[in-house]
Design an enzyme around this catalytic site. Sequence first.
Site, PDB file in Angstrom:
ATOM      1  N   GLY A   1      -9.126   3.749  -2.893  1.00 49.39           N
ATOM      2  CA  GLY A   1      -9.778   2.901  -3.883  1.00 49.39           C
ATOM      3  C   GLY A   1     -10.256   3.759  -5.049  1.00 49.39           C
ATOM      4  O   GLY A   1     -10.185   4.995  -4.991  1.00 49.39           O
TER       5      GLY A   1
ATOM      6  N   MET B   1      -3.796   1.649   6.551  1.00 42.21           N
ATOM      7  CA  MET B   1      -3.143   2.916   6.189  1.00 42.21           C
ATOM      8  C   MET B   1      -2.986   3.799   7.417  1.00 42.21           C
ATOM      9  O   MET B   1      -3.865   3.819   8.285  1.00 42.21           O
ATOM     10  CB  MET B   1      -3.985   3.648   5.147  1.00 42.21           C
ATOM     11  CG  MET B   1      -4.306   2.802   3.926  1.00 42.21           C
ATOM     12  SD  MET B   1      -5.175   3.750   2.681  1.00 42.21           S
ATOM     13  CE  MET B   1      -5.516   2.466   1.467  1.00 42.21           C
TER      14      MET B   1
ATOM     15  N   ASP C   1      -2.741  -4.951  -7.437  1.00 45.94           N
ATOM     16  CA  ASP C   1      -3.672  -4.203  -6.579  1.00 45.94           C
ATOM     17  C   ASP C   1      -3.857  -2.787  -7.104  1.00 45.94           C
ATOM     18  O   ASP C   1      -2.902  -2.006  -7.148  1.00 45.94           O
ATOM     19  CB  ASP C   1      -3.082  -4.181  -5.154  1.00 45.94           C
ATOM     20  CG  ASP C   1      -3.980  -3.517  -4.116  1.00 45.94           C
ATOM     21  OD1 ASP C   1      -5.078  -3.078  -4.463  1.00 45.94           O
ATOM     22  OD2 ASP C   1      -3.546  -3.458  -2.949  1.00 45.94           O
TER      23      ASP C   1
ATOM     24  N   MET D   1       1.653  -2.783  -6.994  1.00 40.72           N
ATOM     25  CA  MET D   1       0.629  -1.734  -6.922  1.00 40.72           C
ATOM     26  C   MET D   1       0.436  -1.147  -8.316  1.00 40.72           C
ATOM     27  O   MET D   1       1.379  -0.602  -8.905  1.00 40.72           O
ATOM     28  CB  MET D   1       1.068  -0.607  -5.983  1.00 40.72           C
ATOM     29  CG  MET D   1       1.077  -0.937  -4.503  1.00 40.72           C
ATOM     30  SD  MET D   1      -0.480  -1.555  -3.848  1.00 40.72           S
ATOM     31  CE  MET D   1      -1.627  -0.229  -4.255  1.00 40.72           C
TER      32      MET D   1
ATOM     33  N   SER E   1     -10.889  -6.138  -1.833  1.00 36.70           N
ATOM     34  CA  SER E   1     -10.391  -5.197  -0.828  1.00 36.70           C
ATOM     35  C   SER E   1     -11.581  -4.624  -0.070  1.00 36.70           C
ATOM     36  O   SER E   1     -12.443  -3.964  -0.659  1.00 36.70           O
ATOM     37  CB  SER E   1      -9.626  -4.061  -1.496  1.00 36.70           C
ATOM     38  OG  SER E   1      -9.542  -2.982  -0.585  1.00 36.70           O
TER      39      SER E   1
ATOM     40  N   ASP F   1      -6.710  -3.425   3.759  1.00 29.65           N
ATOM     41  CA  ASP F   1      -5.797  -2.300   3.527  1.00 29.65           C
ATOM     42  C   ASP F   1      -5.634  -1.475   4.789  1.00 29.65           C
ATOM     43  O   ASP F   1      -6.580  -0.853   5.259  1.00 29.65           O
ATOM     44  CB  ASP F   1      -6.341  -1.420   2.396  1.00 29.65           C
ATOM     45  CG  ASP F   1      -6.162  -2.086   1.043  1.00 29.65           C
ATOM     46  OD1 ASP F   1      -5.027  -2.481   0.722  1.00 29.65           O
ATOM     47  OD2 ASP F   1      -7.160  -2.220   0.313  1.00 29.65           O
TER      48      ASP F   1
ATOM     49  N   HIS G   1      -8.828  -9.120   1.364  1.00 26.71           N
ATOM     50  CA  HIS G   1      -7.711  -8.170   1.337  1.00 26.71           C
ATOM     51  C   HIS G   1      -8.025  -6.986   2.259  1.00 26.71           C
ATOM     52  O   HIS G   1      -9.041  -6.303   2.101  1.00 26.71           O
ATOM     53  CB  HIS G   1      -7.494  -7.687  -0.103  1.00 26.71           C
ATOM     54  CG  HIS G   1      -6.299  -6.808  -0.289  1.00 26.71           C
ATOM     55  ND1 HIS G   1      -5.025  -7.290  -0.468  1.00 26.71           N
ATOM     56  CD2 HIS G   1      -6.188  -5.461  -0.329  1.00 26.71           C
ATOM     57  CE1 HIS G   1      -4.168  -6.291  -0.609  1.00 26.71           C
ATOM     58  NE2 HIS G   1      -4.854  -5.160  -0.527  1.00 26.71           N
TER      59      HIS G   1
ATOM     60  N   MET H   1       0.249  -0.448   4.773  1.00 26.87           N
ATOM     61  CA  MET H   1       0.796   0.784   4.198  1.00 26.87           C
ATOM     62  C   MET H   1       1.073   1.722   5.356  1.00 26.87           C
ATOM     63  O   MET H   1       0.444   2.784   5.505  1.00 26.87           O
ATOM     64  CB  MET H   1      -0.222   1.367   3.200  1.00 26.87           C
ATOM     65  CG  MET H   1      -0.326   0.531   1.929  1.00 26.87           C
ATOM     66  SD  MET H   1      -1.863   0.803   1.024  1.00 26.87           S
ATOM     67  CE  MET H   1      -2.912  -0.371   1.859  1.00 26.87           C
TER      68      MET H   1
ATOM     69  N   HIS I   1      -2.467  -5.960   3.942  1.00 28.29           N
ATOM     70  CA  HIS I   1      -1.572  -5.073   3.194  1.00 28.29           C
ATOM     71  C   HIS I   1      -1.273  -3.850   4.058  1.00 28.29           C
ATOM     72  O   HIS I   1      -2.123  -2.978   4.229  1.00 28.29           O
ATOM     73  CB  HIS I   1      -2.290  -4.694   1.879  1.00 28.29           C
ATOM     74  CG  HIS I   1      -1.526  -3.762   1.008  1.00 28.29           C
ATOM     75  ND1 HIS I   1      -2.098  -3.131  -0.081  1.00 28.29           N
ATOM     76  CD2 HIS I   1      -0.229  -3.339   1.039  1.00 28.29           C
ATOM     77  CE1 HIS I   1      -1.190  -2.372  -0.672  1.00 28.29           C
ATOM     78  NE2 HIS I   1      -0.052  -2.477  -0.011  1.00 28.29           N
TER      79      HIS I   1
HETATM   80  C1  DX5 Z   1      -4.994   1.144  -2.469  1.00 31.25           C
HETATM   81  C2  DX5 Z   1      -5.320  -0.225  -1.893  1.00 31.25           C
HETATM   82  C3  DX5 Z   1      -6.167  -1.074  -2.773  1.00 31.25           C
HETATM   83  C4  DX5 Z   1      -7.476  -0.451  -3.161  1.00 31.25           C
HETATM   84  C5  DX5 Z   1      -7.971  -1.074  -4.415  1.00 31.25           C
HETATM   85  O1  DX5 Z   1      -4.064   1.757  -1.654  1.00 31.25           O
HETATM   86  O2  DX5 Z   1      -4.123  -0.952  -1.628  1.00 31.25           O
HETATM   87  O3  DX5 Z   1      -6.334  -2.373  -2.231  1.00 31.25           O
HETATM   88  O4  DX5 Z   1      -8.443  -0.559  -2.159  1.00 31.25           O
HETATM   89  O5  DX5 Z   1      -9.143  -0.430  -4.763  1.00 31.25           O
HETATM   90  P1  DX5 Z   1      -9.736  -0.441  -6.241  1.00 31.25           P
HETATM   91  O6  DX5 Z   1      -9.955  -1.883  -6.615  1.00 31.25           O
HETATM   92  O7  DX5 Z   1     -11.001   0.308  -6.065  1.00 31.25           O
HETATM   93  O8  DX5 Z   1      -8.732   0.222  -7.135  1.00 31.25           O
HETATM   94 ZN    ZN Z   2      -4.196  -3.185  -0.996  1.00 29.01          ZN
END
Ligand code: DX5
Ligand code: ZN
Length: 220
Positions: A146, A39, A177, A139, A10, A37, A35, A70, A68
């Site tokens: 993260g 948001m 994830d 999830m 990610s 993310d 990946h 969100m 991904h």
């Molecule tokens: C959280 C994201 C993840 C996140 C994972 O909302 O979808 O992809 O970045 O991060 P780690 O591996 O640090 O938990």
């Molecule tokens: Zn993600």
Amino acid sequence: MQQPVRIAPSILSADFARLGEEVRAIDEAGADWIHVDVMDGHFVPNLTIGPAVVKALRPHSAKTFDVHLMISPVDTFLGAFAEAGADIITVHPEAGPHLHRTVQQIKSLGKKAGVSLNPATPAKMLDYVLEELDLVLVMSVNPGFGGQSFIDSQLRKIEAIRKSIDKSGKPIDLEVDGGIDAETAKRAVDAGADVLVAGTATFRGGSGQYAENIRRLRGQ
Ligand code: DX5
Ligand code: ZN
């Protein structure tokens, strides 16, 4: 059927000031997918990047861009992410009123379609849409940030979805994830996951460490 494990770093944990370079570095270090993310500060309590950044990163790697989303509402942005170069577009069922329609829209854009389940969202949400999907994303943290800890109860959900996928006979990827490190990676794979997203565990230690970090996530 569970496929060989693929690692999807990610880029949320990358150095955002050098994002293109970071994508090249994880590509060269052996990442299978990239990946991304996305948001919106509304569906999840954080803001990240939009289609312009995906487009800017596209020339930096030929690997699968696993996007991904969100964001809510999501439908109006699907075209922009498809055009920006996403290969897989994953949405949350809570991000719009008509999940089946959203999935069809992703497929009609020529992209692979994924559905992501939050920790409190039951596997049952997939009952009438699973066979339409290319990917299910479980999830293992609440989406938004993260570096959070893996939520153990999601292993049971992964096991249940693995059974449904195998029963369907379709080549649907099962991705996990959040909070993935070498130890939780093994537990997720034992439960039936075959794609592992990892932000913190990939990017720790700087680019000289990425290949070793990715190897460790594969259990090597
Ligand atoms: C959280 C994201 C993840 C996140 C994972 O909302 O979808 O992809 O970045 O991060 P780690 O591996 O640090 O938990
Ligand atoms: Zn993600």
